[in-house]
Design a protein around this motif. Sequence first.
Motif, PDB file in Angstrom:
ATOM      1  N   SER A 186      -1.139  -6.792  -5.637  1.00 29.72           N
ATOM      2  CA  SER A 186      -1.370  -5.347  -5.664  1.00 29.72           C
ATOM      3  C   SER A 186      -2.033  -4.976  -6.987  1.00 29.72           C
ATOM      4  CB  SER A 186      -0.045  -4.606  -5.521  1.00 29.72           C
ATOM      5  OG  SER A 186      -0.263  -3.226  -5.784  1.00 29.72           O
ATOM      6  N   TYR A 187      -3.053  -4.085  -6.905  1.00 27.23           N
ATOM      7  CA  TYR A 187      -3.702  -3.572  -8.120  1.00 27.23           C
ATOM      8  C   TYR A 187      -3.342  -2.104  -8.342  1.00 27.23           C
ATOM      9  CZ  TYR A 187      -6.614  -7.642  -7.054  1.00 27.23           C
ATOM     10  OH  TYR A 187      -7.064  -8.895  -6.754  1.00 27.23           O
ATOM     11  N   GLY A 188      -2.179  -1.700  -7.789  1.00 30.01           N
ATOM     12  CA  GLY A 188      -1.789  -0.291  -7.878  1.00 30.01           C
ATOM     13  C   GLY A 188      -2.351   0.471  -6.692  1.00 30.01           C
ATOM     14  N   SER A 189      -1.708   1.587  -6.335  1.00 33.42           N
ATOM     15  CA  SER A 189      -2.010   2.234  -5.052  1.00 33.42           C
ATOM     16  C   SER A 189      -3.455   2.732  -4.974  1.00 33.42           C
ATOM     17  CB  SER A 189      -1.023   3.367  -4.768  1.00 33.42           C
ATOM     18  OG  SER A 189      -1.052   4.280  -5.825  1.00 33.42           O
ATOM     19  N   ASP A 190      -4.010   3.274  -6.049  1.00 30.94           N
ATOM     20  CA  ASP A 190      -5.382   3.794  -5.980  1.00 30.94           C
ATOM     21  C   ASP A 190      -6.384   2.703  -5.637  1.00 30.94           C
ATOM     22  OD1 ASP A 190      -5.702   6.751  -6.830  1.00 30.94           O
ATOM     23  OD2 ASP A 190      -4.228   5.944  -8.240  1.00 30.94           O
ATOM     24  N   ASP A 220      -5.700  -0.350  -4.470  1.00 30.30           N
ATOM     25  CA  ASP A 220      -5.351  -0.972  -3.188  1.00 30.30           C
ATOM     26  C   ASP A 220      -5.932  -0.190  -2.009  1.00 30.30           C
ATOM     27  OD1 ASP A 220      -3.997  -2.980  -4.446  1.00 30.30           O
ATOM     28  OD2 ASP A 220      -1.981  -2.273  -3.945  1.00 30.30           O
ATOM     29  N   GLN A 221      -5.827   1.132  -2.099  1.00 27.39           N
ATOM     30  CA  GLN A 221      -6.356   1.982  -1.030  1.00 27.39           C
ATOM     31  C   GLN A 221      -7.866   1.822  -0.893  1.00 27.39           C
ATOM     32  OE1 GLN A 221      -5.648   6.336  -1.052  1.00 27.39           O
ATOM     33  NE2 GLN A 221      -3.472   5.754  -1.078  1.00 27.39           N
ATOM     34  N   GLU A 268     -10.052   0.210   2.272  1.00 29.06           N
ATOM     35  CA  GLU A 268     -11.125   0.942   2.940  1.00 29.06           C
ATOM     36  C   GLU A 268     -12.402   0.083   3.016  1.00 29.06           C
ATOM     37  OE1 GLU A 268     -13.187   5.375   2.554  1.00 29.06           O
ATOM     38  OE2 GLU A 268     -11.507   4.855   1.243  1.00 29.06           O
ATOM     39  N   ARG A 285     -10.916  -8.937   2.081  1.00 25.80           N
ATOM     40  CA  ARG A 285     -10.279  -8.332   0.913  1.00 25.80           C
ATOM     41  C   ARG A 285     -10.898  -8.847  -0.383  1.00 25.80           C
ATOM     42  NH1 ARG A 285      -5.914  -8.494  -2.711  1.00 25.80           N
ATOM     43  NH2 ARG A 285      -4.921  -6.462  -2.926  1.00 25.80           N
ATOM     44  N   TYR A 320      -3.769  -5.970 -13.755  1.00 25.66           N
ATOM     45  CA  TYR A 320      -2.740  -6.309 -12.760  1.00 25.66           C
ATOM     46  C   TYR A 320      -2.587  -7.820 -12.608  1.00 25.66           C
ATOM     47  CZ  TYR A 320      -1.367  -1.672 -11.282  1.00 25.66           C
ATOM     48  OH  TYR A 320      -0.828  -0.404 -11.259  1.00 25.66           O
TER      49      TYR A 320
END
Length: 281
Positions: free
Chosen positions: A175-179, A181-182, A186, A204, A257
């Motif tokens: 995970s690279y943090g929610s921003d 990752d989102q 996409e 990915r 991360y």
Amino acid sequence: TRPYTIALAGNPNAGKTSVFNALTGARQHVGNYPGVTVEYKEGSALHEGKKVAVVDLPGTYSLTAYSPEELVSRNYLIGQRPDVVVDVVDASNLERNLYLAVQLMELGVPLVICLNMMDVAKTRGLRIDAAKLSQLLGVPVVPTVARQNQGMDDLLAAAVQVAQSAPEWRPLNISYGSDVDQGVAELADILQGAQERRGLLSARWLAVKCLEGDQEVMDRVRETPELADKLLPVCRRVAAHIKSTMDDDPDSIVADYRYGYITGITRQVVSSEREVRMDLS
Ligand code: GDP
Ligand code: K
Ligand code: MG
């Protein structure tokens, strides 16, 4: 049947060439990669009477496309798809060396970590729990002292075993943090739908590279205009969003991360005898 190919990767001075020499002895030759002045070394090892091809890749700290060495290594791994990659790691500099290991894991190549320079680590008072490191990374880890030929049989056996199970190997997803990752999700969606043959590469991985602004991957994307038309505007929007909300570039967030992931592991695996002694006094 075709012999397995082992590719040796690692930071400069981690001991790749020493491992290569120990595994191949006199059975080796040197050449040049086409178009670049990067040396190419190939040889063969013997495992239980069977030949195993060994390739010594250029030393790299990373798998970005910033230097000829990095590009040669990365293109070899993606294009030639060796059966197993042995990442030669300097045990006395574990944290820094694991940065390449993590990128190899994210790329999804079947991997063995050669924990080299164990003698140097010991001299410096570092204790490294190789079994725990292996468990936490999910990758075989073999301690070695390449200069003294120590651990080479175990290393070769581990590499051949991984080569045999290579089809089941899956890339590591950090995970690279929610921003981020989102944004990656996409972009990966768009790439998933693309027609082009990607071989080893996961959608990915390509998505992360696009966000990082990787020149080589971007050039490839532009070769397929329908894909570029869909992907590039989203990539620009996501990168701008990340930059404004996080006040940092996607590539440095990704790097942070990765280091966070590594530190979380080395904290549990490396202990210093000197620190212990200081605590007791
Ligand atoms: P490369 O740049 O990764 O190919 O590294 P080399 O194989 O050329 O090794 C760099 C230096 O470290 C050389 O002087 C080697 O003799 C030395 N070396 C390699 N492996 C070990 C090891 O396990 N212990 C120690 N003490 N020195 C090593
Ligand atoms: K050295
Ligand atoms: Mg070398």
